[in-house]
Scaffold this motif. Structure first.
Motif, mmCIF file in Angstrom:
data_model
loop_
_atom_site.group_PDB
_atom_site.id
_atom_site.type_symbol
_atom_site.label_atom_id
_atom_site.label_comp_id
_atom_site.label_asym_id
_atom_site.label_seq_id
_atom_site.Cartn_x
_atom_site.Cartn_y
_atom_site.Cartn_z
ATOM 1 N N GLU A 136 52.689 40.594 43.465
ATOM 2 C CA GLU A 136 52.115 40.884 42.148
ATOM 3 C C GLU A 136 53.002 40.396 41.005
ATOM 4 O OE1 GLU A 136 49.052 41.680 41.796
ATOM 5 O OE2 GLU A 136 48.796 41.995 43.923
ATOM 6 N N ARG A 146 52.294 36.676 40.976
ATOM 7 C CA ARG A 146 50.897 36.376 40.668
ATOM 8 C C ARG A 146 50.496 36.763 39.246
ATOM 9 N NH1 ARG A 146 45.783 36.641 43.745
ATOM 10 N NH2 ARG A 146 44.335 35.827 42.230
ATOM 11 N N ASP A 147 50.873 37.955 38.823
ATOM 12 C CA ASP A 147 50.347 38.478 37.570
ATOM 13 C C ASP A 147 51.365 38.600 36.442
ATOM 14 O OD1 ASP A 147 47.628 38.799 38.413
ATOM 15 O OD2 ASP A 147 48.302 40.450 39.658
ATOM 16 N N TRP A 153 44.469 39.538 49.335
ATOM 17 C CA TRP A 153 43.546 39.268 48.227
ATOM 18 C C TRP A 153 42.442 40.308 48.137
ATOM 19 C CZ3 TRP A 153 42.836 33.352 49.371
ATOM 20 C CH2 TRP A 153 44.017 32.680 49.016
ATOM 21 N N PRO A 213 43.390 45.992 47.060
ATOM 22 C CA PRO A 213 44.051 45.012 46.184
ATOM 23 C C PRO A 213 43.277 44.744 44.891
ATOM 24 C CG PRO A 213 44.096 44.253 48.450
ATOM 25 C CD PRO A 213 43.190 45.454 48.410
ATOM 26 N N ARG A 264 43.537 47.920 42.660
ATOM 27 C CA ARG A 264 44.892 48.039 42.127
ATOM 28 C C ARG A 264 45.124 47.041 40.994
ATOM 29 N NH1 ARG A 264 47.602 46.639 46.486
ATOM 30 N NH2 ARG A 264 47.797 44.499 45.795
ATOM 31 N N ARG A 265 44.759 45.792 41.196
ATOM 32 C CA ARG A 265 44.956 44.770 40.159
ATOM 33 C C ARG A 265 44.123 45.073 38.925
ATOM 34 N NH1 ARG A 265 43.926 39.125 41.377
ATOM 35 N NH2 ARG A 265 45.390 38.683 39.708
ATOM 36 N N ASN A 266 42.880 45.484 39.124
ATOM 37 C CA ASN A 266 42.011 45.772 37.983
ATOM 38 C C ASN A 266 42.493 46.988 37.192
ATOM 39 O OD1 ASN A 266 40.384 43.574 38.465
ATOM 40 N ND2 ASN A 266 38.789 44.734 39.491
ATOM 41 N N ILE A 304 46.172 45.647 35.425
ATOM 42 C CA ILE A 304 46.231 44.446 34.586
ATOM 43 C C ILE A 304 44.985 44.393 33.722
ATOM 44 C CG2 ILE A 304 46.360 41.929 34.639
ATOM 45 C CD1 ILE A 304 47.518 42.437 37.562
ATOM 46 N N PRO A 336 42.803 40.661 35.014
ATOM 47 C CA PRO A 336 43.322 39.954 36.181
ATOM 48 C C PRO A 336 42.502 38.700 36.462
ATOM 49 C CG PRO A 336 42.131 41.904 36.857
ATOM 50 C CD PRO A 336 42.208 41.939 35.361
ATOM 51 N N TYR A 379 41.039 35.935 39.055
ATOM 52 C CA TYR A 379 40.645 35.751 40.453
ATOM 53 C C TYR A 379 40.251 34.297 40.740
ATOM 54 C CZ TYR A 379 40.811 40.777 40.827
ATOM 55 O OH TYR A 379 41.247 42.083 40.843
#
Length: 169
Positions: free
Chosen positions: A22, A25-26, A69, A90, A93-95, A98, A101, A103
């Motif tokens: 993460e 990636r972010d 992913w 995943p 969690r990302r949404n 962040i 996010p 994709y």
């Protein structure tokens, strides 16, 4: 090299650090890539698909899970349109963590997997972004075959060992 690389790390997917992925990636990539981040990640996803081609939808689902992913669901298939839903921990969690996010890495990966499978130009786009799921559509253009296409040999998907006695308990 690609199959050996995949095999070495796929068996340890559950042990990998979510934080390290993460952060790259972010946090790091969007800063390095700036406004071009989405476009570059789309093409990076296509490049990864060329390096890690899969043989079937089941293998594609397994690869997405192992890559961290999310859980990929094939929602419909036709001659020229494939639709997918990406969900699971995943994505949630990302949404949650962040604001917006991206994709596009996954979207590009799906586009190139279709291009390799059908030997023709394929493009993908996000069709819906929701809190717990992402929807993507891949358009396959059978009127535009790939030229000088030498499909790569699909990777051998590593399947988790399942203890047959464990399901009886």
């Amino acid at each position: 090299m690609t199959n050996a690389f995949y095999s070495q790390f796929a068996g340890n997917a559950a042990k990998s650090s979510v934080l390290s992925v993460e952060i790259l990636r972010d946090a790091l990539l969007p800063n390095l890539l700036g406004d071009d981040s989405s476009g570059i990640l789309y093409w990076a996803g296509k490049d990864l698909a060329r390096k890690f081609p899969v043989d079937s939808d089941a293998d594609l689902v397994t690869f997405f899970d192992q890559a961290g992913w999310g859980h990929l669901v094939v929602t419909s298939t036709s001659n020229d349109l494939l639709t997918y839903e990406l969900n699971g921990e995943p994505v949630a969690r990302r949404n949650a963590a962040i604001k917006n996010p991206d994709y596009m890495l996954e979207t590009g990966f799906l586009a190139e997997q279709a291009a390799q499978r059908f030997n023709c130009v394929s493009e993908a786009k996000l069709t819906a972004t929701k809190r717990l799921k992402i929807e993507m559509a891949v358009t396959v253009d059978h009127k535009q075959p790939l030229t000088n296409h030498d499909p790569a040999t699909p990777i051998d998907i590593v399947r988790p060992d399942v203890d047959p006695d464990a399901s009886e308990n």
